[in-house]
Motif scaffolding. Structure first.
Motif, PDB file in Angstrom:
ATOM      1  N   ALA A  29      -0.458  -7.718  -5.637  1.00 50.29           N
ATOM      2  CA  ALA A  29      -0.813  -6.442  -4.951  1.00 50.29           C
ATOM      3  C   ALA A  29      -0.552  -6.007  -4.013  1.00 50.29           C
ATOM      4  O   ALA A  29       0.332  -6.415  -3.056  1.00 50.29           O
ATOM      5  N   LEU A  30      -0.790  -4.616  -4.344  1.00 50.74           N
ATOM      6  CA  LEU A  30      -0.128  -3.791  -2.933  1.00 50.74           C
ATOM      7  C   LEU A  30      -0.700  -4.828  -1.655  1.00 50.74           C
ATOM      8  O   LEU A  30       0.155  -4.215  -0.701  1.00 50.74           O
ATOM      9  N   ASP A  31      -1.819  -4.886  -1.317  1.00 52.98           N
ATOM     10  CA  ASP A  31      -2.681  -5.207  -0.537  1.00 52.98           C
ATOM     11  C   ASP A  31      -2.340  -6.528   0.056  1.00 52.98           C
ATOM     12  O   ASP A  31      -2.039  -7.019   1.410  1.00 52.98           O
ATOM     13  N   ASP A  32      -1.016  -7.417  -0.905  1.00 51.17           N
ATOM     14  CA  ASP A  32      -1.114  -8.767  -0.397  1.00 51.17           C
ATOM     15  C   ASP A  32       0.575  -8.542   0.259  1.00 51.17           C
ATOM     16  O   ASP A  32       1.280  -9.167   0.820  1.00 51.17           O
ATOM     17  N   ILE A  33       1.252  -7.316   0.518  1.00 49.88           N
ATOM     18  CA  ILE A  33       2.647  -7.394   0.874  1.00 49.88           C
ATOM     19  C   ILE A  33       1.933  -6.392   2.341  1.00 49.88           C
ATOM     20  O   ILE A  33       1.472  -5.106   2.412  1.00 49.88           O
ATOM     21  N   VAL A  34       2.375  -6.861   3.345  1.00 55.98           N
ATOM     22  CA  VAL A  34       1.919  -6.391   5.276  1.00 55.98           C
ATOM     23  C   VAL A  34       3.014  -4.372   4.599  1.00 55.98           C
ATOM     24  O   VAL A  34       4.086  -4.780   4.902  1.00 55.98           O
ATOM     25  N   PRO A  35       2.065  -3.460   4.992  1.00 58.69           N
ATOM     26  CA  PRO A  35       2.992  -2.786   5.444  1.00 58.69           C
ATOM     27  C   PRO A  35       4.419  -2.800   6.897  1.00 58.69           C
ATOM     28  O   PRO A  35       4.570  -3.023   7.286  1.00 58.69           O
ATOM     29  N   ASN A  36       5.363  -2.188   6.208  1.00 53.65           N
ATOM     30  CA  ASN A  36       6.569  -2.020   6.065  1.00 53.65           C
ATOM     31  C   ASN A  36       7.479  -3.257   6.462  1.00 53.65           C
ATOM     32  O   ASN A  36       8.242  -3.445   8.099  1.00 53.65           O
ATOM     33  N   THR A  37       7.176  -3.904   5.403  1.00 53.76           N
ATOM     34  CA  THR A  37       8.346  -5.657   5.817  1.00 53.76           C
ATOM     35  C   THR A  37       7.858  -6.295   3.726  1.00 53.76           C
ATOM     36  O   THR A  37       7.809  -5.219   3.007  1.00 53.76           O
TER      37      THR A  37
END
Length: 112
Positions: free
Chosen positions: A11-19
């Motif tokens: 899920a996109l939300d599983d990746i912390v922004p800018n990581t």
């Protein structure tokens, strides 16, 4: 021309922004990065293997920009890789593969 095969990553939300995260795509380690917001254009994927350090570490690098280029700095020797093209800015001969990405229904996909 062969059609791309898409692999679901997370899920996109599983990746912390800018990581970044590392995923296995058809047997290859791929570094998948979420830059900034929630748009499909904010997800990039390049090979995870850093030929400068001989280690699979690019997903752990620091995301930023050099001028107009969105890059990741390798955590070992700090070479910069363009997230759009995979080009190693300091040593172009050591560039990595860039993969197509898309976001559909909140899920990140990478094309092999």
């Amino acid at each position: 021309m062969q059609a791309s095969r898409w692999t679901p990553i997370c899920a996109l939300d599983d990746i912390v922004p800018n990581t970044g995260v590392c995923a296995l795509v058809e047997g290859d380690q791929v570094a998948v990065f979420r830059v900034g917001g929630n748009t499909p254009q904010s997800v990039y994927a390049i090979g995870n293997y850093d030929p400068n350090s001989d280690a699979a570490v690019l997903s752990r690098g620091l995301v930023g920009n050099l001028g107009e280029r969105i890059v990741v700095a390798s955590p070992i020797y700090k070479q910069h890789f363009d997230l759009t093209t995979g080009e190693c800015l300091e040593a172009p001969a050591n560039s990595v593969h860039a993969y197509a990405t898309k976001v559909e229904d909140g899920k990140v996909w990478v094309a092999a």
